[in-house]
Design a protein around this motif. Structure first.
Motif, short mmCIF file in Angstrom:
data_model
loop_
_atom_site.label_atom_id
_atom_site.label_comp_id
_atom_site.label_asym_id
_atom_site.label_seq_id
_atom_site.Cartn_x
_atom_site.Cartn_y
_atom_site.Cartn_z
N GLY A 70 72.22 -31.92 55.51
CA GLY A 70 70.77 -31.81 55.56
C GLY A 70 70.23 -31.34 54.22
O GLY A 70 70.95 -31.32 53.21
N VAL A 71 68.97 -30.93 54.19
CA VAL A 71 68.32 -30.56 52.94
C VAL A 71 69.00 -29.35 52.29
O VAL A 71 69.40 -29.39 51.12
CB VAL A 71 66.83 -30.28 53.16
CG1 VAL A 71 66.19 -29.79 51.87
CG2 VAL A 71 66.12 -31.54 53.64
N SER A 72 69.14 -28.26 53.04
CA SER A 72 69.74 -27.05 52.45
C SER A 72 71.21 -27.28 52.12
O SER A 72 71.71 -26.80 51.09
CB SER A 72 69.59 -25.86 53.40
OG SER A 72 70.21 -26.12 54.64
N ALA A 73 71.91 -28.05 52.97
CA ALA A 73 73.30 -28.37 52.67
C ALA A 73 73.40 -29.27 51.44
O ALA A 73 74.37 -29.21 50.69
CB ALA A 73 73.95 -29.06 53.87
N GLY A 74 72.38 -30.10 51.23
CA GLY A 74 72.34 -30.92 50.02
C GLY A 74 72.24 -30.07 48.76
O GLY A 74 72.82 -30.41 47.72
N ILE A 75 71.52 -28.96 48.86
CA ILE A 75 71.44 -28.03 47.73
C ILE A 75 72.80 -27.40 47.49
O ILE A 75 73.25 -27.26 46.34
CB ILE A 75 70.38 -26.95 48.00
CG1 ILE A 75 68.99 -27.58 48.08
CG2 ILE A 75 70.42 -25.87 46.91
CD1 ILE A 75 67.89 -26.63 48.49
N ASP A 76 73.50 -27.03 48.57
CA ASP A 76 74.85 -26.50 48.42
C ASP A 76 75.75 -27.51 47.73
O ASP A 76 76.55 -27.16 46.85
CB ASP A 76 75.44 -26.15 49.80
CG ASP A 76 74.76 -24.95 50.44
OD1 ASP A 76 74.55 -23.95 49.76
OD2 ASP A 76 74.44 -25.04 51.64
N ARG A 122 77.46 -22.23 49.36
CA ARG A 122 78.50 -22.09 50.37
C ARG A 122 79.50 -23.22 50.20
O ARG A 122 79.12 -24.32 49.80
CB ARG A 122 77.87 -22.17 51.77
CG ARG A 122 76.86 -21.07 52.04
CD ARG A 122 76.03 -21.38 53.28
NE ARG A 122 75.09 -22.47 53.03
CZ ARG A 122 74.27 -22.97 53.94
NH1 ARG A 122 74.29 -22.50 55.16
NH2 ARG A 122 73.44 -23.97 53.63
N PRO A 123 80.78 -23.00 50.49
CA PRO A 123 81.74 -24.10 50.38
C PRO A 123 81.47 -25.15 51.43
O PRO A 123 80.89 -24.88 52.47
CB PRO A 123 83.09 -23.40 50.63
CG PRO A 123 82.76 -22.21 51.45
CD PRO A 123 81.41 -21.75 50.96
N GLY A 124 81.89 -26.39 51.13
CA GLY A 124 81.61 -27.48 52.04
C GLY A 124 82.15 -27.28 53.43
O GLY A 124 81.59 -27.77 54.41
#
Length: 213
Positions: A49-55, A83-85
């Motif tokens: 998602g969006v925040s995970a895309g930033i990660d 955060r790690p994947g």
């Protein structure tokens, strides 16, 4: 779009937990990792998602230019270091909408409430009042997973909660029903790409049971 174009065939990928079951059903050639924040497989990258895309973007900056620059970017964006994947989405397997079938709902509620119990396909089917084969079919149709995988997801989720709260690895393994720290370690590495002790060091808080396993 990547799945429809065949780019993800035979590859691991992730997406937002709300859409992961649909992706898995629509494109069975894709190995969907519904609980990951982001996944890289042979140069193809997907995020949840969006925040995970930033990660994911911060991870790429670190990969190309080092941790120092990645920290500077995170700081300038007023973000925590990425955060790690393998870090889980927000309890994704257990955050799905309630199953339509009452028998499946009873099983899901039981496992979510008591993940450490010795659940088996036979015992869960008995709880639902159906055969193990019928239960497996319901899990596959409604949740896109198997009873065994769902129980494992519930135990991983509970173990992460215990580690987040500051409990030690051995205590988390017992509390989540893994039986041993080694069993839990293997599951963490296989599913999340990180050992429980490393997960705890990164995400856990100091609290009771502060023995590091």
């Amino acid at each position: 779009m990547l799945a429809a174009a065949g780019v993800l065939d035979g590859r691991r990928a992730t997406t937002h937990w709300r859409h992961a079951p649909l992706l898995a059903r629509a494109y069975p050639e894709v190995h969907v990792e519904a609980d990951a924040l982001f996944v890289e497989d042979d140069g193809v990258l997907t995020s949840a998602g969006v925040s995970a895309g930033i990660d994911l973007a911060l991870a790429l900056v670190e990969q190309d230019h080092g941790a120092g620059l990645a920290r500077d970017v995170a700081r300038s964006l007023v973000l925590f270091m990425q955060r790690p994947g393998g870090q889980s989405q927000f309890s994704a397997p257990l955050a799905l909408r309630p199953p339509r079938a009452p028998a499946l709902r009873a099983v899901v509620d039981l496992v979510a409430a008591q993940p450490a119990d010795p659940h088996t396909a036979t015992s869960l089917a008995a709880t639902a009042g159906i055969t193990p084969r019928h239960l497996a079919r319901l899990f596959r149709t409604e949740l896109g997973t198997s009873p065994a995988r769902f129980v494992e997801d519930a135990r991983l989720d509970h173990a992460k909660r215990l580690l987040d709260a500051g409990h030690g690895v051995a205590e988390a393994a017992r509390g989540a029903g893994f039986g041993s720290t080694e069993t839990m370690r293997r599951r963490f590495v296989a599913r999340l790409g990180v050992a429980p002790s490393r997960y705890r060091a990164r995400f856990g808080t100091t609290g009771p049971g502060d023995s590091r396993g």
